[in-house]
Design a protein around this motif. Structure first.
Motif, PDB file in Angstrom:
ATOM      1  N   PHE A 202       0.897  -1.235  -0.078  1.00  0.00           N
ATOM      2  CA  PHE A 202      -0.046   0.074   0.150  1.00  0.00           C
ATOM      3  C   PHE A 202       0.790   1.293  -0.188  1.00  0.00           C
ATOM      4  CE2 PHE A 202      -3.319  -2.695   1.388  1.00  0.00           C
ATOM      5  CZ  PHE A 202      -4.365  -2.391   0.284  1.00  0.00           C
ATOM      6  N   LEU A 203       2.058   1.037   0.626  1.00  0.00           N
ATOM      7  CA  LEU A 203       2.979   2.303   0.349  1.00  0.00           C
ATOM      8  C   LEU A 203       3.290   2.607  -0.890  1.00  0.00           C
ATOM      9  CD1 LEU A 203       4.876   4.510   1.745  1.00  0.00           C
ATOM     10  CD2 LEU A 203       6.648   2.562   2.162  1.00  0.00           C
ATOM     11  N   GLY A 204       3.623   1.587  -1.746  1.00  0.00           N
ATOM     12  CA  GLY A 204       4.045   1.675  -3.357  1.00  0.00           C
ATOM     13  C   GLY A 204       2.978   2.079  -3.870  1.00  0.00           C
ATOM     14  N   ILE A 205       1.484   1.736  -3.688  1.00  0.00           N
ATOM     15  CA  ILE A 205       0.342   2.534  -4.105  1.00  0.00           C
ATOM     16  C   ILE A 205       0.434   3.959  -4.020  1.00  0.00           C
ATOM     17  CG2 ILE A 205      -2.073   2.517  -3.980  1.00  0.00           C
ATOM     18  CD1 ILE A 205      -2.104  -0.479  -3.947  1.00  0.00           C
ATOM     19  N   ALA A 209       0.334   7.008  -6.494  1.00  0.00           N
ATOM     20  CA  ALA A 209      -0.583   8.265  -6.710  1.00  0.00           C
ATOM     21  C   ALA A 209       0.431   9.397  -6.336  1.00  0.00           C
ATOM     22  CB  ALA A 209      -1.424   8.319  -5.382  1.00  0.00           C
ATOM     23  N   GLY A 210       1.506   9.496  -5.718  1.00  0.00           N
ATOM     24  CA  GLY A 210       1.832  10.839  -5.455  1.00  0.00           C
ATOM     25  C   GLY A 210       2.937  11.126  -6.735  1.00  0.00           C
ATOM     26  N   ALA A 211       3.637   9.939  -7.344  1.00  0.00           N
ATOM     27  CA  ALA A 211       3.989  10.474  -8.697  1.00  0.00           C
ATOM     28  C   ALA A 211       3.139  11.003  -9.799  1.00  0.00           C
ATOM     29  CB  ALA A 211       4.721   8.981  -9.233  1.00  0.00           C
ATOM     30  N   SER A 212       1.899  10.339  -9.766  1.00  0.00           N
ATOM     31  CA  SER A 212       0.957  11.021 -10.650  1.00  0.00           C
ATOM     32  C   SER A 212       0.435  12.590 -10.469  1.00  0.00           C
ATOM     33  CB  SER A 212      -0.475  10.237 -10.452  1.00  0.00           C
ATOM     34  OG  SER A 212      -1.219  10.476 -11.627  1.00  0.00           O
ATOM     35  N   ARG A 213       0.474  12.733  -9.171  1.00  0.00           N
ATOM     36  CA  ARG A 213       0.004  13.926  -8.788  1.00  0.00           C
ATOM     37  C   ARG A 213       1.230  15.120  -9.047  1.00  0.00           C
ATOM     38  NH1 ARG A 213      -4.292  14.810  -5.181  1.00  0.00           N
ATOM     39  NH2 ARG A 213      -3.794  17.033  -5.546  1.00  0.00           N
ATOM     40  N   LEU A 214       2.590  14.377  -8.989  1.00  0.00           N
ATOM     41  CA  LEU A 214       3.526  15.455  -8.996  1.00  0.00           C
ATOM     42  C   LEU A 214       3.847  15.717 -10.793  1.00  0.00           C
ATOM     43  CD1 LEU A 214       6.493  13.972  -6.840  1.00  0.00           C
ATOM     44  CD2 LEU A 214       5.340  16.184  -6.549  1.00  0.00           C
ATOM     45  N   GLY A 215       3.131  14.872 -11.510  1.00  0.00           N
ATOM     46  CA  GLY A 215       3.207  14.996 -13.110  1.00  0.00           C
ATOM     47  C   GLY A 215       4.226  14.178 -13.824  1.00  0.00           C
ATOM     48  N   ILE A 216       4.673  13.045 -12.799  1.00  0.00           N
ATOM     49  CA  ILE A 216       5.745  11.995 -13.678  1.00  0.00           C
ATOM     50  C   ILE A 216       4.948  11.152 -14.839  1.00  0.00           C
ATOM     51  CG2 ILE A 216       7.004  10.214 -13.190  1.00  0.00           C
ATOM     52  CD1 ILE A 216       7.670  11.531 -10.417  1.00  0.00           C
ATOM     53  N   ARG A 217       5.234  11.206 -16.049  1.00  0.00           N
ATOM     54  CA  ARG A 217       4.524  10.639 -17.108  1.00  0.00           C
ATOM     55  C   ARG A 217       5.244   9.440 -17.577  1.00  0.00           C
ATOM     56  NH1 ARG A 217       3.413  15.868 -16.905  1.00  0.00           N
ATOM     57  NH2 ARG A 217       1.196  16.308 -16.522  1.00  0.00           N
ATOM     58  N   SER A 218       6.423   8.961 -17.112  1.00  0.00           N
ATOM     59  CA  SER A 218       7.189   8.018 -17.611  1.00  0.00           C
ATOM     60  C   SER A 218       6.634   6.600 -17.433  1.00  0.00           C
ATOM     61  CB  SER A 218       8.732   8.138 -17.164  1.00  0.00           C
ATOM     62  OG  SER A 218       9.236   6.990 -17.708  1.00  0.00           O
TER      63      SER A 218
END
Length: 436
Positions: A202-205, A209-218
């Protein structure tokens, strides 16, 4: 002069109908390939090469790091690893339909959801009644789900002679079915929980979610994060395929580059006259790279990932799954074991009764609405097709049963699925002939 090579104007409806049509075409073609894989597995399992064929899927593969052992059988990597991508793609399609597609209307979405609920509750109830006191009663999950590829393949036989809304209804129902089944698998057929591994999952999930909010699109970044989440769930005792469902439903449906911005960026590239772009021109190269990224990002992550993965799932993962799981040694199998009969009754009778009954109740109570062109006779025919439970039924049977009960369960799954297909197709033939 009119450019005859120019494409048709883009309509808002294209973003809904085209991905859906593409999904249906891949599912229909994959259904045929899946059937060939089933026949091949059955043939090899009852041939002189039987021993080598069955032993091949038990080959241990993996790595060991000190006390951490990630060695699993080849069948385990297929059923728990590759099938995670199957559920990921199903979740992508479900989210796209709920956010962008026809299921945005709550009353339209309520009909397949109600049908899926009935298609799980009634077959399981029948199975539990028939298996009361029997050693295989814990295999009730085998009668819950519907095989999307086989159902869409059956509907493809009729082309435009059946309402398009029937395809949407059955596809949505099958996806709800499969997501419900994998939730049951995750918590009903898991092992003793490792809370530390589950917490890391769940930490990985949360990191995803945090990477998506930061705008990471790779995509590679998310692939690595998804693999880490999968490993954590695999070690936690919760069935690892739930990671695919969760990550699929988390995938954004919002595009990053709007149509207006895309035209502006492409306009800068096209403004350079033909033949005047020079090597070493840093500005024009930057515009080209930006244009390439803008074209990619003009599609939502849900659409891009579905377009990327769905053909691999339909034409590679599902046939491999069938080869690894559909091989039944007919010799020595008791054809009248209670588990075989209970599964057949659950699929052939329980699924249509539950799907049709709950759908009718949902419409009569006002919770759901019939889509235009969809009538109750067609829903009844489609309800029989939902008894084709091949993929998920075999998947759950492998978790719930041991040999020789497993072979009897697989026989019931194949027999019940075949009978459901025959009944559903026969009723559709009668309905289409009657319409003529």
């Amino acid at each position: 002069m009119i450019d005859t090579h120019q494409g048709l104007p883009h309509e808002a409806a294209d973003s809904i109908t085209k991905p859906f049509a593409r999904f249906l075409k891949i599912e229909a073609a994959a259904g045929s390939l899946l059937l060939l894989a089933v026949l091949l597995a059955l043939g090899l399992a009852n041939s002189p090469w039987q021993e080598g064929f069955l032993r091949f899927w038990e080959t241990p593969i993996g790595l060991t790091f000190g006390s951490l052992d990630f060695t699993r059988s080849l069948r385990h990597w297929i059923n728990d690893g590759l099938m995670t991508l199957f559920f990921f793609v199903l979740s992508l399609e479900l989210k796209r339909e709920l956010v962008l597609g026809e299921l945005r209307n709550p009353r339209q979405a309520a009909l397949p959801f109600a049908g899926a609920l009935g298609g799980m509750v009634v077959p399981v109830s029948l199975y539990l009644v028939l298996m009361s006191g029997q050693p295989g009663i814990h295999g009730w999950g085998t009668v819950m789900a519907t095989d999307t590829a086989f159902v869409i393949g059956c509907l493809a036989l009729f082309g435009s002679r059946i309402p398009p809304t029937l395809r949407l209804f059955l596809l949505s129902l099958a996806i709800f079915d499969d997501v419900g089944a994998i939730l049951v698998v995750a918590f009903g057929y898991g092992e003793a929980l490792n809370w530390s591994a589950l917490g890391l999952g769940f930490l990985g999930i949360g990191i995803v979610a945090g990477a998506s909010r930061l705008g990471i699109r790779s995509v590679p970044v998310y692939f690595l994060l998804g693999a880490a989440v999968w490993l954590c769930f695999d070690a936690s005792g919760v069935h690892a395929t739930i990671a695919g469902v969760i990550l699929g439903l988390m995938t954004p449906t919002r595009i990053w580059v709007s149509d207006a911005r895309l035209r502006e960026i492409l306009g800068r590239v096209l403004a350079v006259p033909t033949g005047e772009r020079r090597q070493g021109d840093a500005a024009s190269h930057r515009d080209l790279r930006q244009a390439g990224r803008a074209v990619t990002e003009s599609l939502s992550p849900v659409e891009r990932l579905e377009m990327m993965l769905h053909p691999w799932v339909g034409f590679a993962i599902m046939p491999i799954f069938a080869l690894a799981n559909a091989g039944i040694t007919i010799q020595g199998v008791d054809f009248v074991q209670p588990v075989s009969l209970a599964i057949i009754v659950g699929l052939v009778l329980g699924k249509p009764i539950g799907v049709f009954g709950f759908s009718w109740i949902a419409v009569r109570s006002g919770l759901a609405a019939l889509a235009p062109g969809l009538s109750w006779p067609f829903i009844l025919a489609g309800s029989f097709l939902t008894g084709i439970g091949f993929t998920m039924s075999l998947f759950i049977a492998g978790l719930a049963f041991d040999s020789p009960v497993l072979n009897a369960a697989k026989l019931g799954i194949l027999g019940g699925s075949a009978l459901s297909a025959i009944l559903g197709i026969s009723l559709l033939i009668w309905l289409t002939l009657r319409m003529r």
